[in-house]
Design an enzyme around this catalytic site. Structure first.
Site: not given
Ligand code: GLA
Length: 391
Positions: A144, A356, A219
């Protein structure tokens, strides 16, 4: 008629101010209504400051039906989102915290915008035109976007207004050349809207001054029951995908594109999340449940229905529309009841699910996956919508 409208508007503005002022955990009593047309509004309040003394603002987008989405400038994080059940009762359906402080610490990306690269890059490195780029990471894999990803940045507000009756929040973040190891200065713009069809749309744009890679996503953890003490195993999920990308034990795609048919990964017709989540299956074991990327169908069709989640008891239905080729369906396997919930409880394993939308994990190291490269002069644009209704 006009008089009635202005009385209604006056009442609405009064109640919004009243709600905002009486709202718990509010840092200040000032609540600025930026624009109000008919029922759709966008309001701003201060939410606190980061450890670097940067001010964080919280925006509340409201539509004609009374649905509300709260988004803060830290990480473009959706802190709350209300959706009606079959009786018309609105409840918050996203995990998060009541106050800013826990968002400043490590947390599992609750509600955040993820960048520069959503999901994992193996060994925290990749090469472009023969040049290797070493990324920041806490282990070998980068997850991420690195140690200080876009979820930890304070985004600049370009616009906060009701545009054509739709509450709109436009955010911008400039990631410096070399930030978290990535080449190129990347300018990202994310536009959130909440329309009267109860749809939250997230539109992403990015440009670079050097060849780089980019994969932005959102997210949010959804729990459509509106009760965060419950798990999401009863949610019925559909994912429009015939194949998915299996992973190794470190959750890095092996590069294989596998059929979902006959496996727990087949969500082509809706099925309860809990039905096969504990199946004796190597991929389920590697993910600790579902934490995989599905290869969505109709990739050339632009924005199309890619997935949905339905909570039978409340009747809430979430439909996800996206222009992206993949989706990471994650069932909150790492949640472990250590983080404080909004309702005073804690977030237990599987108390939320994430959808996502994205390009596939580790694409920069997987030549057979759709490319995530962005060159100077090109514009990265993707759109994902989360539509709420009842069934
Ligand atoms: C993504 C990843 C998961 C996990 C969560 C955050 O969904 O695929 O493995 O890292 O984010 O905890």
């Amino acid at each position: 008629m006009n008089q009635l409208k202005s009385i209604t508007n006056g009442f609405l503005i009064f109640s919004l101010i009243f709600t905002a002022v009486s709202c718990k955990n509010q840092k200040k009593d000032t609540n600025e209504i930026i624009e109000s047309k008919e029922m759709s509004t966008i309001e701003k309040k201060e939410f606190g400051t980061t450890n670097n003394d940067e001010k964080v603002s919280l925006y509340t987008l409201t539509n004609d039906n009374g649905m509300k989405v709260e988004i803060m400038t830290l990480g473009g994080i959706i802190t709350s989102l209300t959706a009606p059940d079959k009786n018309g009762t609105y409840a918050d359906v996203v995990l998060g915290f009541d106050v800013l402080e826990p968002y400043l610490e490590a947390h599992p990306y609750f509600g955040a915008l993820i960048g520069r690269y959503g999901n994992r890059i193996a060994n925290g490195k990749f090469a472009l035109d023969g040049v290797e780029y070493k990324l920041t990471s806490d282990g070998s894999t980068q997850l991420h976007g690195g140690r200080v990803g876009f979820d930890k940045a304070v985004w600049t507000v370009l616009n906060a207004a009701v545009i054509d009756g739709v509450a709109t929040l436009k955010l911008k973040y400039i990631s410096k050349d070399g930030e978290e190891g990535y080449p190129g200065k990347l300018e990202s713009i994310v536009t959130y809207t909440l329309d009267d069809e109860d749809t939250v749309q997230v539109q992403y744009e990015a440009t670079t001054d050097k060849k780089t890679v980019v994969n932005l996503t959102q997210h949010s953890y959804f729990n459509l029951s509106g009760d965060f003490s419950k798990d999401i195993l009863d949610h019925e999920v559909m994912i429009n995908a015939d194949t998915y990308t299996p992973v190794d034990t470190g959750l890095i795609p092996t590069g294989e594109i596998a059929m979902v048919e006959g496996t727990p990964f087949d969500f082509r017709t809706p099925k309860a999340v809990g039905k096969e989540i504990n199946a004796d299956n190597e991929q389920i074991k590697n993910g600790g449940g579902y934490d995989h990327n599905w290869v969505l169908t109709n990739q050339n069709d632009g924005i199309r229905l890619v997935a949905s989640a339905y909570h039978p008891t409340s009747g809430r239905l979430l439909e996800v529309f996206s222009s992206e080729p993949g989706i990471q369906f994650y069932t909150g396997n790492f949640l472990d009841a250590t983080l404080p919930g909004k309702n005073g409880g804690t977030y237990d394993k599987r108390s939320g699910l994430c959808m996502e939308t994205q390009h596939y994990p580790d694409s920069p190291n997987k030549p057979n996956f759709p490319s995530t490269e962005l060159r100077p002069g090109e514009k990265y644009t993707t759109t994902t919508s989360f539509k709420f209704s009842i069934k």
